[in-house]
Design a protein around this motif. Structure first.
Motif, PDB file in Angstrom:
ATOM      1  N   SER A 178      -6.711   3.063   4.053  1.00 45.19           N
ATOM      2  CA  SER A 178      -7.123   4.365   4.583  1.00 45.19           C
ATOM      3  C   SER A 178      -8.639   4.522   4.535  1.00 45.19           C
ATOM      4  CB  SER A 178      -6.459   5.503   3.791  1.00 45.19           C
ATOM      5  OG  SER A 178      -7.040   5.651   2.507  1.00 45.19           O
ATOM      6  N   MET A 179      -9.289   3.753   3.652  1.00 46.37           N
ATOM      7  CA  MET A 179     -10.752   3.806   3.526  1.00 46.37           C
ATOM      8  C   MET A 179     -11.448   2.678   4.282  1.00 46.37           C
ATOM      9  SD  MET A 179     -11.385   4.878  -0.478  1.00 46.37           S
ATOM     10  CE  MET A 179      -9.960   4.294  -1.376  1.00 46.37           C
ATOM     11  N   GLY A 180     -10.681   1.913   5.053  1.00 49.24           N
ATOM     12  CA  GLY A 180     -11.277   0.822   5.819  1.00 49.24           C
ATOM     13  C   GLY A 180     -11.580  -0.403   4.994  1.00 49.24           C
ATOM     14  N   ILE A 181     -10.914  -0.544   3.846  1.00 45.96           N
ATOM     15  CA  ILE A 181     -11.128  -1.685   2.947  1.00 45.96           C
ATOM     16  C   ILE A 181     -10.011  -2.699   3.170  1.00 45.96           C
ATOM     17  CG2 ILE A 181     -11.269  -2.394   0.526  1.00 45.96           C
ATOM     18  CD1 ILE A 181     -12.074   0.604  -0.045  1.00 45.96           C
ATOM     19  N   GLU A 182     -10.370  -3.955   3.343  1.00 47.94           N
ATOM     20  CA  GLU A 182      -9.368  -4.999   3.546  1.00 47.94           C
ATOM     21  C   GLU A 182      -8.675  -5.324   2.230  1.00 47.94           C
ATOM     22  OE1 GLU A 182      -9.015  -9.714   4.923  1.00 47.94           O
ATOM     23  OE2 GLU A 182     -10.990  -8.738   4.823  1.00 47.94           O
ATOM     24  N   VAL A 183      -7.374  -5.613   2.315  1.00 45.27           N
ATOM     25  CA  VAL A 183      -6.588  -5.965   1.133  1.00 45.27           C
ATOM     26  C   VAL A 183      -6.197  -7.435   1.214  1.00 45.27           C
ATOM     27  CG1 VAL A 183      -4.420  -5.576  -0.089  1.00 45.27           C
ATOM     28  CG2 VAL A 183      -5.707  -3.625   0.813  1.00 45.27           C
ATOM     29  N   LYS A 184      -6.531  -8.179   0.157  1.00 38.41           N
ATOM     30  CA  LYS A 184      -6.141  -9.589   0.066  1.00 38.41           C
ATOM     31  C   LYS A 184      -5.174  -9.752  -1.110  1.00 38.41           C
ATOM     32  CE  LYS A 184     -10.254 -11.942   1.898  1.00 38.41           C
ATOM     33  NZ  LYS A 184     -11.235 -13.013   1.581  1.00 38.41           N
ATOM     34  N   PRO A 185      -3.912 -10.072  -0.842  1.00 40.66           N
ATOM     35  CA  PRO A 185      -2.952 -10.223  -1.945  1.00 40.66           C
ATOM     36  C   PRO A 185      -3.066 -11.593  -2.622  1.00 40.66           C
ATOM     37  CG  PRO A 185      -1.865  -9.679   0.163  1.00 40.66           C
ATOM     38  CD  PRO A 185      -3.250 -10.154   0.465  1.00 40.66           C
ATOM     39  N   TYR A 186      -3.020 -11.583  -3.944  1.00 44.04           N
ATOM     40  CA  TYR A 186      -2.906 -12.845  -4.687  1.00 44.04           C
ATOM     41  C   TYR A 186      -1.507 -12.930  -5.270  1.00 44.04           C
ATOM     42  CZ  TYR A 186      -3.945  -9.923  -8.835  1.00 44.04           C
ATOM     43  OH  TYR A 186      -3.926  -8.954  -9.822  1.00 44.04           O
ATOM     44  N   ASN A 187      -1.032 -14.135  -5.473  1.00 43.08           N
ATOM     45  CA  ASN A 187       0.375 -14.346  -5.807  1.00 43.08           C
ATOM     46  C   ASN A 187       0.647 -14.290  -7.310  1.00 43.08           C
ATOM     47  OD1 ASN A 187       1.068 -14.716  -3.101  1.00 43.08           O
ATOM     48  ND2 ASN A 187       0.611 -16.906  -3.180  1.00 43.08           N
ATOM     49  N   LEU A 188       1.753 -13.662  -7.645  1.00 49.60           N
ATOM     50  CA  LEU A 188       2.332 -13.743  -8.985  1.00 49.60           C
ATOM     51  C   LEU A 188       3.496 -14.720  -8.929  1.00 49.60           C
ATOM     52  CD1 LEU A 188       2.410  -9.928  -9.964  1.00 49.60           C
ATOM     53  CD2 LEU A 188       0.530 -11.563 -10.175  1.00 49.60           C
TER      54      LEU A 188
END
Length: 454
Positions: A178-188
């Motif tokens: 919503s703030m224009g920030i990219e999300v990069k998921p790291y794995n568990l």
């Protein structure tokens, strides 16, 4: 005529008045007209609202099936420990809020970061030699979710990225995007009790990485990181110069065979914003009192991040003052027996649930060590009529009236999450229904008929 000249007009027989017209170059002097704009209604939602997306709501709301009318609904999906009434907060906590109300002292505005006295209490409660705290290091917020929002807002700009766990709490993505920030998921890694894949994590970091989000203990996994694993996480952050947002709302909600280590106690080099609150440990999520603890012993954040958090806190003028007024008593008068009983109940339910589901062919629960959840893997090859975890859990509702959250909500397909806060008798009934459901839909995998002989 000079464009800024004040004109005096004579209106004949009327009383003398000063009629002032200011001519500004490029602006129309005719009231009600705006150059280049056609007057029409055109009200549209903002980009921010359009970019705000809650995957849990989207998936749950799209599930159109109705529960089996012959079976009472059992919801194993709601992360609110108060829903069933079996886990009330301690009477001391309730009395503290009553006393704050009766005092009449907490009906007005507090400073946006919280009363100084309340911030002193939080600092004192969490202070330790390895991670010292003062009132200036505490920002009180409207729940832990606002604490997370403020941390993301102060650390990241639009176009930057943050690293979040997968599976992980969906709010991180909701707020960031919503703030224009990219999300990069790291794995568990489920085979390592949900430890972080550190090599993959480090490979995601680039010049636009603003922070690393670490959730310990974990929602949705119920995992608790060991001291050595936390040190390895900190080593990555230190090597890459990336600050950490530590979501520790379930801190201290760990079972007797595990230990919670606050991340900030293990490093003096990495700047950490730790988020917590009353919601889970004190079983009052609706009271909306959270906090940010600023750990910055090398002054890497400096005054700018602190000042930024203060400015951002001013957008809603701080959390509920009544709860702030009760905070001292809540922190210091809640008996240890209350915490012990809550954790004993959760561990007992976790063990019961894990044992029951582990005995069901086609399911692979991962034993939790804390928080209020456990994750269950679905061996989809044994349930070929379902495409994925969403269909599996949807049909479970339709046939058995048991609602579990599909882990697609947490970006981790072919698992589902179980909440273990419900009364024991309901949990056992739910597990029994899940077994019945799996027995009806289980198919042997091709080439392994021996499994069907068990």
């Amino acid at each position: 005529m000079d464009p800024y000249m004040i004109q005096l007009h004579d209106h004949g027989n009327l009383p003398s008045v000063l009629d002032v017209h200011v001519n500004i170059p490029g602006r129309s002097s005719v009231p009600g007209k705006m150059k280049g704009r056609k007057a029409r209604w055109s009200v549209r939602p903002s980009d921010m609202s359009n970019k705000t997306f809650n995957p849990i709501r989207a998936i749950v709301d799209s599930m159109k099936v109705k529960p089996n009318p012959n079976k009472t609904m059992i919801a194993l999906s709601i992360g609110d420990p108060t829903v069933f009434g079996n886990l009330p907060t301690d009477p001391e906590v309730t009395q503290a809020i009553k006393d704050a109300l009766d005092s009449g002292k907490y009906n007005g505005y507090a400073p946006s970061t919280g009363y100084l006295s309340s911030r002193e209490e939080v600092a004192s409660y969490y202070h330790c030699p390895e991670a010292p705290l003062e009132a200036k290091d505490v920002i009180l917020t409207s729940g832990c979710s606002q604490a997370i929002e403020l941390c993301l807002a102060v650390l990241a700009n639009p176009g930057q990225n943050i690293l979040v766990p997968r599976p992980g709490f969906s709010l991180y993505r909701t707020l960031a995007e919503s703030m224009g920030i990219e999300v990069k998921p790291y794995n568990l890694l489920p085979e390592k009790f949900w430890e972080i894949d550190l090599k993959q994590l480090e490979s995601l970091i680039d010049e636009k990485t603003a922070c690393l989000v670490v959730n310990n203990p974990s929602n949705p996994c119920g995992s608790v990181f060991s001291r050595s694993h936390l040190q390895k996480i900190l080593a990555v952050a230190a090597r890459q110069c990336v600050p950490i947002l530590a979501d520790e709302i379930y801190g201290d909600m760990v079972f007797s065979d595990s230990k919670f280590e606050p991340l900030a106690t293990l490093s003096s080099n990495v700047p950490i914003l730790s988020c917590g609150g009353l919601a889970k440990r004190w079983l009052v999520p609706g009271w909306r009192l959270g906090w940010i603890l600023i750990h910055d012993r090398r002054d890497i954040f400096g005054n700018e991040i602190r000042d930024g958090l203060v400015k951002l806190s001013q957008r809603i003028l701080g959390p509920c003052t009544l709860v702030q007024g009760a905070l001292k008593s809540i922190l210091h008068r809640t008996p240890q027996e209350f915490y012990h009983n809550t954790l004993s109940f959760l561990k007992s339910n976790a063990d019961l649930c894990y044992g029951a589901l582990a005995a069901i062919p086609g399911l692979r629960p991962i034993r939790p060590s804390g928080a209020m959840y456990l994750m269950v893997g679905i061996e989809m090859e044994h349930f070929p009529e379902f495409e994925n975890d969403v269909e599996f859990t949807e049909q479970l509702v339709a046939e058995q009236s048991v609602h579990c959250l599909p882990a697609t909500c947490f970006e981790y397909p072919n698992f589902f999450r179980v909440v273990i806060t419900i009364p024991e008798v309901m949990l056992l009934e739910a597990c029994s229904r899940i077994q019945e459901f799996c027995d009806q839909h289980y198919h042997c995998a091709e080439g392994s008929p021996e499994e069907c002989d068990k």
